[in-house]
Write an enzyme that holds these catalytic residues in place. Structure first.
Site, short mmCIF file in Angstrom:
data_model
loop_
_atom_site.label_atom_id
_atom_site.label_comp_id
_atom_site.label_asym_id
_atom_site.label_seq_id
_atom_site.Cartn_x
_atom_site.Cartn_y
_atom_site.Cartn_z
N ARG A 161 -36.00 -57.89 -8.02
CA ARG A 161 -34.82 -58.70 -8.36
C ARG A 161 -34.36 -58.37 -9.77
O ARG A 161 -35.10 -58.52 -10.74
CB ARG A 161 -35.17 -60.19 -8.26
N GLN A 180 -41.12 -64.53 -17.52
CA GLN A 180 -41.57 -64.34 -16.14
C GLN A 180 -43.02 -63.83 -16.12
O GLN A 180 -43.81 -64.25 -15.27
CB GLN A 180 -40.65 -63.34 -15.43
N GLN A 181 -43.36 -62.96 -17.04
CA GLN A 181 -44.74 -62.47 -17.13
C GLN A 181 -45.69 -63.62 -17.46
O GLN A 181 -46.76 -63.75 -16.85
CB GLN A 181 -44.84 -61.40 -18.22
N ARG A 183 -45.33 -66.71 -16.83
CA ARG A 183 -45.40 -67.68 -15.73
C ARG A 183 -46.30 -67.20 -14.60
O ARG A 183 -46.97 -68.00 -13.95
CB ARG A 183 -44.00 -67.95 -15.18
N GLY A 256 -33.60 -69.44 -6.33
CA GLY A 256 -33.14 -70.00 -5.06
C GLY A 256 -33.85 -69.41 -3.86
O GLY A 256 -34.06 -70.09 -2.84
N GLU A 279 -62.74 -83.10 2.13
CA GLU A 279 -64.09 -82.83 1.63
C GLU A 279 -64.33 -83.47 0.27
O GLU A 279 -65.22 -83.08 -0.47
CB GLU A 279 -64.37 -81.32 1.56
#
Length: 528
Positions: A161, A180-181, A183, A256, A279
């Site tokens: 993208r 972005q890295q 995250r 999106g 559990e």
């Protein structure tokens, strides 16, 4: 190994496409990493499953036959045969196996063994605790699978993208952005840490189960049960919470497209949510781990008993006085790149929280509270944090040992070391307040080093990220996410998936009714 479609490692070559840009930059061979992590037998299983995916019926029969073999090996029983089409898989009838009662090869009823485990309350308690851990250890792995699938989708999407760039005429992949890295890549490092950790603790659990089947009545067997119970009760929260946060981050990082149902990120998040509850609720389970640690500390503090365990997860607590006297000594960011720095910080953190939790409990009892109320009022900031720090340290410790092991292939050691260092610093950053509170950190320099170390490692691993997710990526058939396919043809795959939907080129069912009963213009004007 097969020739042609499947290469040296037994896995198919990935299709060429936009993701090649990053794959060519990778500092390691993804097939070598896959072979190292999974081994030859697991690779053979994956190749066979991939070949059978073209026939859905055969594929499921293959899985059931494999489950059948698993049941035979573990002693579990299946009540009815499974039938698909013309094929039937009969239920296995292995000897009955129970954790504390022994084996009966003649019938489905268990007979009391002569083992002292059944008669010694402390050993029986340890064996019972260990037997309860199977589900929790397995859930750790289940959560990891969900996280890995989400990372595959989000990182492949981020590498294809394109959005904005330094020039108006040039757009760059969103993976090039520092935000972005930051995250995504720390969760990728956590996935690799949990990959090794979940496999290794499962094998420890298998070792325990074998001991039970062989009627091992030693003190070590009982203590192994207690330790595995403590690990299982904290590894499930660790795995499921990291997956919960990671999948949500992956979903948001895809913009999106992350909310589009066909890309599966919503389903992965929903599938993982129950892992935090069944559990045992995570927050409740952590109390089991902190109780185990506090019992060991109490025995040492009042009885001088040596702290040690079969898996050595707590052995370092013997030196808690010496460890608590240490300080964070790294003075340059390059020093923080060594995962040993994070391991040392975690040892201090666990010791500090253990001493503080013990002190808190004693304070509560001193003001007249009973044991129940004292423990209840010592969870937040104390016992709960202690259990989390303990399991994070143990996961990091095992990953550190793997990345520095001489038997780890030299070509893989650099990237594994970076992943380990990133996981350590990233996990440690959530305990910053406690590290300053106990004076392990002082001044602003340590926090800056940790933060810059995280960002630098994210940047260094950026070019390896696509190949790192290729390592644990299933086939496109299994992944079933248009934006996560291996060819990286993002929009082509999205359009193809949309066009394959049912009746996508037809008018909706309400179209005829809408056209024949159109509202008259002006009929909805107010009548007053």
């Amino acid at each position: 190994m097969t020739k042609g479609r499947h290469t040296v490692c037994g896995m198919a070559d990935l299709p060429s496409g936009p993701l090649d840009t990053y794959r060519k930059k990778a500092s390691f061979n993804w097939k070598d990493m896959l072979y190292f992590i999974d081994g030859e037998k697991a690779l053979a299983f994956k190749v066979t499953a991939d070949c059978l995916c073209s026939s859905e019926n055969t594929f499921y029969i293959f899985l059931i036959i494999d489950i059948h073999k698993y049941w035979q090996m573990t002693g579990c029983q299946m009540s009815t045969a499974v039938t698909l089409g013309d094929h039937s898989v009969p239920p296995p009838h292995p000897p009955t196996l129970t954790p504390t009662l022994g084996i009966d090869h003649q019938s489905n009823s268990s007979k009391q063994s002569n083992s002292s485990i059944a008669s010694d309350p402390s050993k029986r308690f340890g064996a019972t605790l260990g037997a309860l851990s199977g589900g929790r250890v397995s859930i750790t792995r289940m959560a990891l699978v969900n996280l890995k699938l989400a990372l595959i989708v989000s990182i492949r999407f981020s590498a294809t993208r394109r959005q904005f760039g330094p020039k108006d005429t040039e757009e760059i992949p969103v993976l090039e952005y520092q935000l972005q890295q930051w995250r995504l890549i720390p969760y990728l490092s956590a996935a690799y840490a949990l990959e090794h950790f979940s496999k290794s603790i499962f094998m420890n659990f298998v070792e325990f189960q074998i001991g039970q089947a062989m009627r091992d009545k030693s003190d070590r067997q009982a203590e192994l049960g207690r330790e595995i119970h403590a690990i299982g009760c904290s590894s499930k929260p660790l795995g499921s919470w990291i997956a919960q946060r990671g999948i949500q981050e992956c979903r948001e990082a895809c913009g999106g497209h992350g909310y589009l149902a066909m890309n599966r990120l919503g389903d992965l998040r929903n599938d993982n949510d129950p892992n935090c509850t069944y559990e045992g609720d995570n927050n409740v389970l952590l109390q089991q781990t902190s109780n185990y640690l506090l019992s060991l500390f109490h025995a040492k503090h009042y009885g001088g008993v040596q702290i040690e365990s079969p898996l050595h997860s707590v052995d370092f607590l013997n030196d808690f006085h010496k460890i608590l006297g240490s300080k964070f000594i790294a003075t340059a960011m390059e020093e923080c790149m060594d995962s040993a720095v994070s391991v040392g910080a975690y040892k201090w953190l666990v010791c500090f929280l253990l001493v503080e939790s013990h002190r808190r409990l004693e304070q509560q009892r001193a003001i007249g509270m009973d044991d129940f109320d004292a423990r209840n009022n010592s969870q937040v900031y104390y016992c709960r944090s202690l259990a989390i720090a303990y399991i994070e340290h143990y996961c990091l410790q095992r990953f550190h040992e793997l990345s520095t092991d001489p038997e780890t292939p030299a070509g893989l050691r650099p990237v594994l070391s970076k992943l380990c260092a990133l996981y350590g610093l990233w996990s440690l950053s959530s305990h910053m307040a406690t590290l300053y509170q106990g004076n392990y950190f002082s001044g602003k320099k340590p926090a800056e080093l940790v933060q810059m170390g995280i960002l630098t490692l994210c940047s260094q691993l950026k070019d390896d990220a696509v190949s790192l997710v290729d390592v644990f990526a299933p086939s496109d058939f299994i992944l079933n996410s248009p934006i996560g396919r291996a060819d990286g043809q993002l929009y082509k795959n999205l359009w193809s998936t949309v066009m394959q939907g049912s009746k996508v080129l037809e008018r909706p069912s309400w179209w005829k009714e809408f056209c024949s009963n159109k509202a008259v213009v002006g009929s909805l004007r107010p009548k007053l």
